[in-house]
Design a protein around this motif. Sequence first.
Motif, PDB file in Angstrom:
ATOM      1  N   THR A   1      35.788  36.545  45.132  1.00 40.22           N
ATOM      2  CA  THR A   1      36.185  35.409  45.962  1.00 40.22           C
ATOM      3  C   THR A   1      37.478  34.820  45.418  1.00 40.22           C
ATOM      4  O   THR A   1      37.567  34.504  44.227  1.00 40.22           O
ATOM      5  N   LEU A   2      38.456  34.698  46.312  1.00 39.57           N
ATOM      6  CA  LEU A   2      39.742  34.092  45.964  1.00 39.57           C
ATOM      7  C   LEU A   2      39.809  32.724  46.614  1.00 39.57           C
ATOM      8  O   LEU A   2      39.578  32.593  47.814  1.00 39.57           O
ATOM      9  N   ARG A   3      40.116  31.702  45.819  1.00 37.66           N
ATOM     10  CA  ARG A   3      40.247  30.331  46.314  1.00 37.66           C
ATOM     11  C   ARG A   3      41.646  29.843  45.971  1.00 37.66           C
ATOM     12  O   ARG A   3      41.987  29.696  44.810  1.00 37.66           O
ATOM     13  N   ASN A   4      42.431  29.559  47.009  1.00 40.18           N
ATOM     14  CA  ASN A   4      43.781  29.075  46.786  1.00 40.18           C
ATOM     15  C   ASN A   4      43.788  27.551  46.864  1.00 40.18           C
ATOM     16  O   ASN A   4      43.065  26.960  47.656  1.00 40.18           O
ATOM     17  N   GLY A   5      44.617  26.943  46.069  1.00 39.14           N
ATOM     18  CA  GLY A   5      44.784  25.487  46.105  1.00 39.14           C
ATOM     19  C   GLY A   5      45.770  25.089  47.185  1.00 39.14           C
ATOM     20  O   GLY A   5      46.070  25.862  48.092  1.00 39.14           O
ATOM     21  N   ASN A   6      46.285  23.896  47.059  1.00 38.08           N
ATOM     22  CA  ASN A   6      47.183  23.394  48.098  1.00 38.08           C
ATOM     23  C   ASN A   6      48.652  23.410  47.674  1.00 38.08           C
ATOM     24  O   ASN A   6      49.481  22.785  48.302  1.00 38.08           O
ATOM     25  N   THR A   7      48.968  24.124  46.592  1.00 36.28           N
ATOM     26  CA  THR A   7      50.334  24.142  46.086  1.00 36.28           C
ATOM     27  C   THR A   7      51.224  25.132  46.819  1.00 36.28           C
ATOM     28  O   THR A   7      52.344  24.812  47.195  1.00 36.28           O
ATOM     29  N   GLN A   8      50.745  26.361  47.016  1.00 32.29           N
ATOM     30  CA  GLN A   8      51.586  27.379  47.648  1.00 32.29           C
ATOM     31  C   GLN A   8      50.739  28.429  48.342  1.00 32.29           C
ATOM     32  O   GLN A   8      49.578  28.636  47.983  1.00 32.29           O
ATOM     33  N   ALA A   9      51.339  29.070  49.321  1.00 37.48           N
ATOM     34  CA  ALA A   9      50.723  30.234  49.968  1.00 37.48           C
ATOM     35  C   ALA A   9      51.221  31.478  49.240  1.00 37.48           C
ATOM     36  O   ALA A   9      52.307  31.482  48.656  1.00 37.48           O
ATOM     37  N   TYR A  10      50.416  32.528  49.254  1.00 40.42           N
ATOM     38  CA  TYR A  10      50.803  33.795  48.634  1.00 40.42           C
ATOM     39  C   TYR A  10      51.009  34.832  49.733  1.00 40.42           C
ATOM     40  O   TYR A  10      50.207  34.935  50.654  1.00 40.42           O
ATOM     41  N   GLY A  11      52.076  35.607  49.602  1.00 34.25           N
ATOM     42  CA  GLY A  11      52.355  36.646  50.585  1.00 34.25           C
ATOM     43  C   GLY A  11      51.577  37.917  50.341  1.00 34.25           C
ATOM     44  O   GLY A  11      51.122  38.575  51.271  1.00 34.25           O
ATOM     45  N   HIS A  12      51.395  38.276  49.067  1.00 33.62           N
ATOM     46  CA  HIS A  12      50.717  39.522  48.721  1.00 33.62           C
ATOM     47  C   HIS A  12      49.950  39.358  47.408  1.00 33.62           C
ATOM     48  O   HIS A  12      50.550  39.382  46.333  1.00 33.62           O
ATOM     49  N   LEU A  13      48.654  39.186  47.514  1.00 31.69           N
ATOM     50  CA  LEU A  13      47.782  39.158  46.332  1.00 31.69           C
ATOM     51  C   LEU A  13      46.993  40.468  46.313  1.00 31.69           C
ATOM     52  O   LEU A  13      46.303  40.798  47.281  1.00 31.69           O
ATOM     53  N   GLY A  14      47.112  41.196  45.230  1.00 30.48           N
ATOM     54  CA  GLY A  14      46.424  42.473  45.101  1.00 30.48           C
ATOM     55  C   GLY A  14      45.367  42.429  44.017  1.00 30.48           C
ATOM     56  O   GLY A  14      45.540  41.759  42.993  1.00 30.48           O
ATOM     57  N   LEU A  15      44.278  43.129  44.248  1.00 29.85           N
ATOM     58  CA  LEU A  15      43.221  43.258  43.253  1.00 29.85           C
ATOM     59  C   LEU A  15      43.306  44.643  42.614  1.00 29.85           C
ATOM     60  O   LEU A  15      43.498  45.645  43.307  1.00 29.85           O
ATOM     61  N   ALA A  16      43.199  44.681  41.301  1.00 28.02           N
ATOM     62  CA  ALA A  16      43.201  45.949  40.568  1.00 28.02           C
ATOM     63  C   ALA A  16      41.915  46.024  39.749  1.00 28.02           C
ATOM     64  O   ALA A  16      41.506  45.031  39.132  1.00 28.02           O
ATOM     65  N   PHE A  17      41.275  47.188  39.762  1.00 29.38           N
ATOM     66  CA  PHE A  17      39.998  47.399  39.077  1.00 29.38           C
ATOM     67  C   PHE A  17      40.184  48.483  38.026  1.00 29.38           C
ATOM     68  O   PHE A  17      40.763  49.530  38.300  1.00 29.38           O
TER      69      PHE A  17
END
Length: 152
Positions: free
Chosen positions: A24-40
Amino acid sequence: MTVATRGGRLDLVRGGAAQEFTVTLRNGNTQAYGHLGLAFQMEILIDGTPANERPPSDGFVLERWDAGAGVWRTAELRIANDALPHQLHQGGAPLARDAVRTERYRLRAGSAGPVGSTPLMVALTDTDAAGSASAGEARPASFSLPHTTRRN
């Protein structure tokens, strides 16, 4: 970022059922992200299995639930004892300000491969910042989910 599974850990049996977990990714109210990637990634299990008898990815299969298609799709799982530099991460999905996104994954251990314990490491990378930012800015979160694989 939170990573959760029933019992708080992955307990796999070679040739047995996959175990599901969520990220689960929870973003705050500071900025939007264009590309968040998950690596395992998991480190190599050392159990005496000769290198020439190890299956690809040590017999582990990671899958991500594609809700739109209603199917599980293979996801990349890196098996290595070193970290992949954050500058090499690519892709990812946007995450708006104040947004929350939960993704479902599952991991299974095929019938062949080593046994033992090593955490499943999950790294969240801002791939837009990865080429120019410090590691702390490019990798806003990471988590290690305890994992053990045994033979039946």
